[in-house]
Write an enzyme that holds these catalytic residues in place. Structure first.
Site, short mmCIF file in Angstrom:
data_model
loop_
_atom_site.label_atom_id
_atom_site.label_comp_id
_atom_site.label_asym_id
_atom_site.label_seq_id
_atom_site.Cartn_x
_atom_site.Cartn_y
_atom_site.Cartn_z
CE1 TYR A 143 -3.42 -2.74 0.75
CE2 TYR A 143 -4.61 -0.71 1.20
CZ TYR A 143 -4.61 -2.06 0.93
OH TYR A 143 -5.81 -2.72 0.84
CE LYS A 192 1.73 -17.95 -2.28
NZ LYS A 192 0.78 -19.11 -2.28
CG ASP A 224 -2.12 -20.34 -0.72
OD1 ASP A 224 -1.50 -20.28 0.37
OD2 ASP A 224 -1.69 -20.99 -1.69
CG ASP A 248 -7.92 -4.84 2.01
OD1 ASP A 248 -8.84 -4.33 2.66
OD2 ASP A 248 -7.91 -4.89 0.76
CG ASP A 252 -13.44 -7.12 3.06
OD1 ASP A 252 -13.31 -6.35 4.03
OD2 ASP A 252 -13.84 -6.75 1.94
C1 IPM Z 1 -10.18 -1.25 4.34
C2 IPM Z 1 -10.49 -0.71 2.97
C3 IPM Z 1 -9.35 0.20 2.54
C4 IPM Z 1 -8.08 -0.64 2.51
C5 IPM Z 1 -9.57 0.92 1.21
C6 IPM Z 1 -10.88 1.68 1.21
C7 IPM Z 1 -8.42 1.80 0.85
O1 IPM Z 1 -10.69 -1.76 2.10
O2 IPM Z 1 -10.03 -0.44 5.28
O3 IPM Z 1 -10.09 -2.46 4.49
O4 IPM Z 1 -7.82 -1.33 1.51
O5 IPM Z 1 -7.34 -0.64 3.48
MG MG Z 2 -10.72 -3.68 2.99
#
Ligand code: IPM
Ligand code: MG
Length: 363
Positions: A143, A192, A224, A248, A252
């Site tokens: 990032y 990884k 993975d 990230d 999710d």
């Molecule tokens: C998160 C989001 C952010 C990230 C985006 C919106 C830049 O997905 O906070 O997880 O990738 O960190």
């Molecule tokens: Mg995210």
């Protein structure tokens, strides 16, 4: 009386609505627990682009740095999709993480008992509970690495770089080991290392650090495999520590497994306890202004703020207990099930406020 200065980044979409309710709950909690809170508003994301031309004005950084803690709603929306990459609302979010040095991102993925059926996984896989803490490195890796777009033999090309140094890995590692010590003393480091040099350094560093934490059982998983194990047997996880991009993605996945995406809070901390707290869900522009957004993730973010930045653990407990209680009877449309009362954003905030209690511990 103790006073805390909080910067509010209400942001875009449903951000202002959910932050409004979280502030209401924080004020109620302050009143019960004997402290006061002073708020300062600052702009981040699309609203900042509209007002100043950039997603992260310097004034916002200054206000955040001068406060005890920061509460963020959500940023982004289709209105700003045509902005160039470095001027999108998301760039503001990355910018504030970097500017405040928020290297440690704590993302709990928990199931709230009354919402158990919301998990897309079978109940025998989920078991009695799911309570995973993802510790994501937030200010390094791909990032923030070198990137560019260029031409290669007449063909357009682009690159991004994943780089970590030992200090960066160690400091996020310590946060994770300390977290494991406070929980079940089990830590999974995700990398990884079968492919990436940066991951091999990550693994080597975690192994070295583990000697300082002999009580913590450390294991390693390739990313993975971890993605697979999360849906095969999420119960095996307690604390997970990983890089910015893997965190990230995995956070999710974990939040979806919990089925409670509208319920999950997060904390981003720097080395001096300054934190930025936010719900993990987005700005939901499609329901903005309708008064139906679920404010509970933001309210729970306030609980994390009280726990990790303000050292008010009893007040944090009070909010978490109130949320657990309210869920038994009262739901916003996103988590509504028959037999419960369907309420608006504001009504949910009121219902939580009514349940904030100061529990006196005996003995
Ligand atoms: C998160 C989001 C952010 C990230 C985006 C919106 C830049 O997905 O906070 O997880 O990738 O960190
Ligand atoms: Mg995210």
């Amino acid at each position: 009386m103790k006073n805390y200065n909080i910067t509010l980044l209400r942001g875009d979409g449903i951000g202002p609505e959910i932050v409004g309710e979280a502030v209401k709950v924080l004020d109620k909690t302050a009143e019960k627990f004997g402290f006061t809170v002073t708020y300062t508003d600052a702009l981040l994301g699309g609203c900042a682009i509209d007002a100043t031309g950039v997603p992260l004005p310097q004034e916002t950084i200054d206000k955040c740095l001068a406060s005890d803690s920061v509460l963020l709603g959500a940023v982004g929306g289709p209105k700003w999709d045509t902005q160039p990459g470095n001027n999108r609302p998301e760039a503001g979010l990355l910018g504030i993480r970097g500017a405040l040095g928020l290297f440690a991102n704590l993302r709990p993925a928990v199931i709230f008992e009354p919402l158990r059926d919301a998990s897309p996984l079978r109940s025998d896989i989920i078991g009695d509970a799911m309570d995973i803490m993802i510790v994501r490195e937030l200010t390094g890796g791909i990032y923030f690495g070198k990137r560019g777009t260029f031409e290669e033999d007449g063909v357009k090309a682009a690159y991004d770089t994943e780089k970590y140094n030992v200090n960066e890995i160690e400091r996020i590692g310590r946060v994770a080991f300390d977290m494991a010590m406070k929980r079940n003393k089990k830590l999974t480091s995700v990398d990884k290392a079968n492919v990436l040099d940066s991951s091999r350094l990550w693994r080597e560093t975690m192994n070295r650090l583990s000697k300082e934490y002999p009580e913590v059982e450390l294991n390693h998983l390739y990313v993975d495999n971890c993605a697979m194990q999360l849906v095969r047997n999420p119960k095996q996880f307690d604390v997970i520590v990983t890089s910015n991009i893997f965190g990230d993605i995995l956070s999710d996945e974990a939040s979806m497994i919990s089925g409670s995406i509208g319920m999950l809070a997060s904390a981003s901390l720097n080395s001096s306890k300054l934190g930025m707290y936010e719900p993990i869900h987005g700005s939901a522009p499609d329901i903005a202004g309708l008064g139906i957004a679920n404010p509970l993730a933001t309210i729970l973010s306030v609980a994390m703020m009280l726990r990790y930045s303000l050292d008010e653990p009893a007040a944090a407990d009070a909010i978490e207990n109130a949320v657990a209680e309210v869920l038994k009877t009262t739901r916003t449309p996103d988590i509504y099930t028959e037999g419960t009362k369907k309420v608006s954003t504001v009504e949910m905030g009121d219902a939580v406020c009514a349940l904030i209690k100061k529990v006196i511990a005996y003995g």
